[in-house]
Scaffold this motif. Structure first.
Motif, short mmCIF file in Angstrom:
data_model
loop_
_atom_site.label_atom_id
_atom_site.label_comp_id
_atom_site.label_asym_id
_atom_site.label_seq_id
_atom_site.Cartn_x
_atom_site.Cartn_y
_atom_site.Cartn_z
N VAL A 281 0.86 -1.18 0.00
CA VAL A 281 0.00 0.00 0.00
C VAL A 281 0.89 1.23 0.00
O VAL A 281 1.77 1.37 0.86
CB VAL A 281 -0.93 0.04 1.22
CG1 VAL A 281 -1.68 1.38 1.28
CG2 VAL A 281 -1.93 -1.11 1.17
N MET A 282 0.69 2.10 -0.98
CA MET A 282 1.32 3.42 -0.98
C MET A 282 0.33 4.42 -0.40
O MET A 282 -0.73 4.66 -0.99
CB MET A 282 1.70 3.82 -2.41
CG MET A 282 2.14 5.29 -2.56
SD MET A 282 3.57 5.76 -1.58
CE MET A 282 4.88 4.90 -2.45
N ALA A 283 0.65 4.98 0.78
CA ALA A 283 -0.19 5.99 1.42
C ALA A 283 0.55 7.32 1.34
O ALA A 283 1.16 7.78 2.32
CB ALA A 283 -0.49 5.61 2.86
N ASP A 284 0.53 7.92 0.16
CA ASP A 284 1.12 9.25 -0.06
C ASP A 284 0.02 10.26 0.25
O ASP A 284 -0.72 10.68 -0.63
CB ASP A 284 1.62 9.36 -1.49
CG ASP A 284 2.26 10.71 -1.79
OD1 ASP A 284 2.50 11.47 -0.84
OD2 ASP A 284 2.50 11.00 -2.97
N VAL A 285 -0.08 10.64 1.52
CA VAL A 285 -1.26 11.33 2.01
C VAL A 285 -1.23 12.82 1.67
O VAL A 285 -0.16 13.40 1.46
CB VAL A 285 -1.40 11.15 3.54
CG1 VAL A 285 -1.57 9.68 3.89
CG2 VAL A 285 -0.19 11.74 4.27
N PRO A 286 -2.40 13.47 1.59
CA PRO A 286 -2.43 14.92 1.40
C PRO A 286 -1.64 15.61 2.51
O PRO A 286 -1.74 15.23 3.68
CB PRO A 286 -3.92 15.26 1.49
CG PRO A 286 -4.62 13.99 1.15
CD PRO A 286 -3.75 12.88 1.67
N CYS A 287 -0.86 16.62 2.15
CA CYS A 287 -0.02 17.28 3.14
C CYS A 287 0.15 18.75 2.78
O CYS A 287 -0.38 19.23 1.77
CB CYS A 287 1.34 16.59 3.25
SG CYS A 287 2.40 16.81 1.81
N SER A 288 0.91 19.45 3.58
CA SER A 288 1.10 20.89 3.39
C SER A 288 1.97 21.21 2.19
O SER A 288 1.95 22.33 1.69
CB SER A 288 1.75 21.48 4.64
OG SER A 288 3.05 20.93 4.83
N GLY A 289 2.76 20.26 1.71
CA GLY A 289 3.64 20.51 0.58
C GLY A 289 4.89 21.31 0.93
O GLY A 289 5.54 21.85 0.03
N LEU A 290 5.25 21.37 2.22
CA LEU A 290 6.42 22.15 2.61
C LEU A 290 7.70 21.58 2.03
O LEU A 290 8.73 22.27 1.99
CB LEU A 290 6.53 22.20 4.13
CG LEU A 290 5.42 22.92 4.90
CD1 LEU A 290 5.77 22.99 6.37
CD2 LEU A 290 5.19 24.31 4.33
N GLY A 291 7.67 20.34 1.58
CA GLY A 291 8.86 19.75 0.99
C GLY A 291 9.06 20.09 -0.47
O GLY A 291 10.08 19.72 -1.05
N ALA A 292 8.09 20.77 -1.08
CA ALA A 292 8.19 21.10 -2.51
C ALA A 292 8.11 22.60 -2.74
O ALA A 292 7.65 23.05 -3.79
CB ALA A 292 7.09 20.39 -3.29
N LEU A 293 8.58 23.40 -1.78
CA LEU A 293 8.47 24.85 -1.91
C LEU A 293 9.29 25.39 -3.07
O LEU A 293 8.96 26.43 -3.63
CB LEU A 293 8.91 25.53 -0.61
CG LEU A 293 8.02 25.29 0.61
CD1 LEU A 293 8.56 26.00 1.83
CD2 LEU A 293 6.58 25.73 0.33
N ARG A 294 10.36 24.71 -3.45
CA ARG A 294 11.16 25.20 -4.59
C ARG A 294 10.37 25.08 -5.89
O ARG A 294 10.67 25.77 -6.87
CB ARG A 294 12.48 24.41 -4.67
CG ARG A 294 12.29 22.92 -4.83
CD ARG A 294 13.59 22.14 -4.64
NE ARG A 294 13.34 20.74 -4.96
CZ ARG A 294 14.18 19.98 -5.66
NH1 ARG A 294 15.32 20.50 -6.10
NH2 ARG A 294 13.90 18.73 -5.91
N ARG A 295 9.37 24.19 -5.94
CA ARG A 295 8.54 24.04 -7.14
C ARG A 295 7.32 24.95 -7.13
O ARG A 295 6.70 25.17 -8.17
CB ARG A 295 8.06 22.59 -7.27
CG ARG A 295 9.16 21.59 -7.39
CD ARG A 295 8.61 20.19 -7.59
NE ARG A 295 9.70 19.23 -7.56
CZ ARG A 295 10.52 19.00 -8.58
NH1 ARG A 295 10.34 19.64 -9.71
NH2 ARG A 295 11.49 18.13 -8.46
#
Length: 453
Positions: free
Chosen positions: A320-334
């Motif tokens: 099971v891949m549980a790539d859950v909705p999140c704040s996206g703080l890890g992709a701020l450069r994008r």
């Protein structure tokens, strides 16, 4: 460049007034003005750069104008933000930037504001960006000074400082560097060796990743779905799940949209002679999943359902891949504007959903199956706090050694390089990727195996 400033001002108005995403606002404005397509690169650089540093530019404008932003017309504020960025962070000569701002104010806003724009622009030009930051930092505590220096809101700087200590500054500054496109081949559809050798550079750690001097849209394999655009961090966490699975049975992508991980997982599942159920709650994102997996002749079924009320039976899946909705703080450069449109309450509002989905992902596992809990955020509330809560509420899950699995994945890449440190202090079995260490988005990974009955 006057045309560039005019187009950029229209984009900024959509971002600040209408809360539009910068990339979508940029596309909309350029579609409305096809005769300016030659200015795409310049407008993009100006808009994205201004959005990244918006909070700092706002502080500079208030100091230079001796007024609050709310006392200025919104269009004037947007024009001054762009002008501040041109003067302080780009190569535009100050006198040119000031004159073009005055001309724009006079002709596009109102003649009466031209004098104000001229005066504020001249004051902005009296200092460099470093000098403005030093001046504005006087009297600030260490966290506020770090936030200003790295062009982030305080709460994000505080979150990074909590995780990284003195290394936080390097991580925050990495968010200000535009991410270069990374691509991925779809396993079972093509290999890296099938790509033209003189134009392709394999990624350092993902065995399926590559970069290219061509635009993705110009690559035939991307157009027909045999390859796609996907950050190397996303490739690594998806491949780690496939590497950790040793049970037999179908696989599940619990929150599959927009479909990058699902497309990679389909190919990896087919290698194991099984298939992937790709679930997404939003219909338009489910359509993106179907589009991203279209090149596979079989091995995938896409459905649209709420992962908290699943359309499948429990105890069914080997992975099971549980790539859950999140704040996206890890992709701020994008996402250049994201840091200024979120606040700490946005993170707190997601943690309940994340824990619910983690529980449902675990319930969906068959005995011996493995779940990957993934977020594109390094914030503890979305990562280790959720895992701690999940393990405290269940007695049927065991944490696997995610750093070791990621190192095994990296060992299978062309370079064979070891990954730099992915550890999380106090949580040795989970992993955190970082832009400044790994050149990837800040992806978090925990691998959990469900005990057999």
């Amino acid at each position: 460049m006057s045309d560039v400033l005019w187009l950029a001002t229209q984009v900024m108005t959509r971002v600040t007034r209408d809360q539009a995403y910068a990339n979508l606002a940029l596309d909309e404005v350029l579609r409305q003005h096809p005769d300016h397509r030659r200015s795409v690169a310049e407008v993009t650089e100006l808009v994205y750069g201004t959005c990244r540093l918006m909070g700092t530019h706002d502080r500079v404008i208030e100091a230079a104008s001796r007024r609050r932003l709310t006392d200025l017309q919104p269009q004037v504020v947007d024009l001054l933000r762009l002008t501040s960025h041109r003067m302080l962070a780009m190569r535009t000569p100050n006198h040119v930037a000031a004159q073009q701002a005055v001309d724009q104010a006079r002709t596009r806003i109102h003649p009466k504001v031209a004098g104000l724009v001229n005066a504020v622009s001249r004051r902005i030009s009296e200092r460099s960006l470093d000098e403005w930051v030093q001046t504005l930092s006087n009297g600030l505590d260490s966290i506020d000074a770090l936030a200003l220096r790295t062009h982030h809101p305080r709460w994000i700087a505080e979150s990074y400082r909590d995780l990284l200590g003195d290394e936080a500054e390097a991580a925050l500054l990495a968010n200000n560097l535009p991410a270069q496109p990374v691509l991925v081949v779809r396993p079972g559809l093509m290999r890296l060796d099938d790509l033209p050798g003189d134009d392709i550079t394999p990624t350092r750690w993902s065995p399926f990743g590559f970069t290219s001097r061509q635009r993705p849209a110009d690559i035939a394999a991307v157009r027909d779905g045999r390859a796609g655009v996907q950050d190397e961090g996303s490739q690594l966490v998806a491949t780690a799940l496939a590497t950790a699975v040793d049970a037999t049975g179908p696989w599940l992508d619990l929150c599959a949209g927009p479909g990058g991980k699902a497309a990679l997982l389909v190919g990896l599942a087919r290698r194991r002679h099984t298939w992937l159920l790709a679930n997404e709650v939003a219909p338009h994102r489910a359509d993106l999943v179907a589009q991203g997996t279209r090149a596979y002749p079989d091995g995938v079924q896409v459905i649209c359902a709420d992962g908290r009320a699943p359309a499948w039976l429990p105890d069914e899946f080997a992975a099971v891949m549980a790539d859950v909705p999140c704040s996206g703080l890890g992709a701020l450069r994008r996402r250049p504007d994201a840091r200024w449109r979120k606040d700490t309450a946005d993170v707190a509002g997601l943690t309940g959903l994340q824990l619910d989905l983690a529980h449902m992902g675990a319930d969906s596992l068959a005995g011996g199956g493995v779940m990957a809990y993934v977020t594109c955020s390094p914030d503890r509330r979305e990562t280790t706090d959720v895992i701690d809560a999940l393990l405290a509420e269940r007695d049927d899950l065991d944490l696997l050694d995610a750093p070791a699995v990621l190192q095994a994945v990296a060992g299978g890449a062309t370079s064979g390089e070891a990954l730099p440190d992915v550890s999380v202090p106090g949580h040795p079995l989970v992993a955190q990727l970082w832009p400044h260490r790994h050149g990837t988005d800040a992806m978090f990974l925990a691998l959990l195996r469900r005990r057999s009955a």
